[in-house]
Design an enzyme around this catalytic site. Structure first.
Site, mmCIF file in Angstrom:
data_model
loop_
_atom_site.group_PDB
_atom_site.id
_atom_site.type_symbol
_atom_site.label_atom_id
_atom_site.label_comp_id
_atom_site.label_asym_id
_atom_site.label_seq_id
_atom_site.Cartn_x
_atom_site.Cartn_y
_atom_site.Cartn_z
ATOM 1 N N ARG A 110 64.751 33.743 19.778
ATOM 2 C CA ARG A 110 65.010 33.109 18.536
ATOM 3 C C ARG A 110 65.215 33.937 17.311
ATOM 4 O O ARG A 110 64.587 34.667 16.979
ATOM 5 C CB ARG A 110 63.579 32.045 18.406
ATOM 6 C CG ARG A 110 63.954 30.821 17.795
ATOM 7 C CD ARG A 110 62.889 29.896 17.895
ATOM 8 N NE ARG A 110 63.493 29.034 18.928
ATOM 9 C CZ ARG A 110 63.983 27.980 18.727
ATOM 10 N NH1 ARG A 110 64.174 27.525 17.821
ATOM 11 N NH2 ARG A 110 64.346 26.972 19.834
ATOM 12 N N THR A 114 67.291 32.725 11.037
ATOM 13 C CA THR A 114 67.899 31.237 11.126
ATOM 14 C C THR A 114 66.942 30.230 12.032
ATOM 15 O O THR A 114 67.184 29.090 12.050
ATOM 16 C CB THR A 114 69.046 31.385 11.863
ATOM 17 O OG1 THR A 114 69.198 31.871 13.222
ATOM 18 C CG2 THR A 114 70.271 32.187 11.178
ATOM 19 N N ASP A 206 49.464 36.361 28.618
ATOM 20 C CA ASP A 206 50.795 36.498 28.846
ATOM 21 C C ASP A 206 51.669 36.536 30.080
ATOM 22 O O ASP A 206 51.124 37.608 30.865
ATOM 23 C CB ASP A 206 51.431 37.822 27.930
ATOM 24 C CG ASP A 206 52.937 37.832 27.407
ATOM 25 O OD1 ASP A 206 53.564 37.949 28.682
ATOM 26 O OD2 ASP A 206 53.190 37.829 26.583
ATOM 27 N N ASP A 209 53.695 39.890 30.802
ATOM 28 C CA ASP A 209 53.047 41.192 30.884
ATOM 29 C C ASP A 209 52.044 41.277 31.880
ATOM 30 O O ASP A 209 51.956 42.212 32.543
ATOM 31 C CB ASP A 209 52.054 41.051 29.544
ATOM 32 C CG ASP A 209 52.855 41.658 28.300
ATOM 33 O OD1 ASP A 209 53.928 42.122 28.516
ATOM 34 O OD2 ASP A 209 52.310 41.639 27.130
#
Ligand code: URA
Length: 215
Positions: A110, A114, A206, A209
């Protein structure tokens, strides 16, 4: 009878083997090798359920005893679309169940200014409009990546999409249900919420990870 919890287009696969393995996946003391193996195994078990509605056709085969009328998959084409990078950890487990599936890849981030999704990598089978696509991402957290990936596939002609994740948060599930009511969501577990850092609680940390041994 199946005991999966099905609510609207959300299917939580509460099979005992999946739940047992997920417990070890969640455990912070599970190391990279075992984590990777368990994710691979759960992905294979989930593939069993996600393909439950594949169409069959009747054919005849000669057994050593007689002619048998029996069933074979009727040529439905499958495409696996892992979202980079954690989605990769589930691909091999699914491919063991569906070895003829084609695999496309989507990488997104992302833009911090914006907030629009930027595709930094996309490579898909040429005939995605004819395929049943399974978008794969272990963690359905905010739903941002899965939502963007599904929009991206639809923009390119895909009409038949399922989403497969290990763990989902209600926030991410809602985003997909609102934006893509046509997409069935398959989870091994629906967790409680997201924390302030965007991690699923209780979650498993995560996923990328832990799969790749990075930090
Ligand atoms: N991505 C992860 O890998 N884990 C989370 O808990 C949320 C997003």
């Amino acid at each position: 009878m199946r005991s999966d919890q099905i609510v609207s287009n959300l299917i939580v696969l509460d099979h005992p083997l999946i739940q047992h393995k997920l417990t070890y996946i969640r455990n912070k003391n599970t190391g990279t090798k075992e984590f990777r193996e368990l994710v691979d195994e759960v992905a294979g078990l989930m593939a069993f359920e996600i393909t439950r509605d594949l169409p069959l056709e009747e054919i005849s085969v000669e057994t050593p005893v007689t002619t048998a009328k029996t069933k074979t998959l009727s040529g439905k084409k499958i495409g696996l679309i892992p979202i980079l990078r954690a989605g990769l950890g589930m691909v091999d487990g699914i491919l063991r169940m569906i070895p003829a599936a084609k695999v496309g890849h989507v990488g997104l981030y992302r833009d911090p200014q914006t907030l629009k999704p930027v595709e930094y990598y996309i490579k898909l089978p040429s005939d995605i409009e004819e395929r049943e696509l399974i978008v794969i991402d272990p963690m359905l957290a905010t739903g941002g990546s899965a939502n963007d990936a599904i929009h991206s596939l639809k923009k390119r002609g895909a009409t038949n999409i399922k989403l497969m994740c290990l763990v989902g948060a209600p926030e991410g599930v809602k985003v997909i249900q609102d934006e893509h009511p046509d997409v069935d969501i398959y989870l091994a577990a629906l967790d409680e919420c997201l924390n302030d850092h965007g991690y699923i609680v209780p979650g498993l940390g995560d996923a990328g990870d832990r799969l790749f041994g990075t930090k």
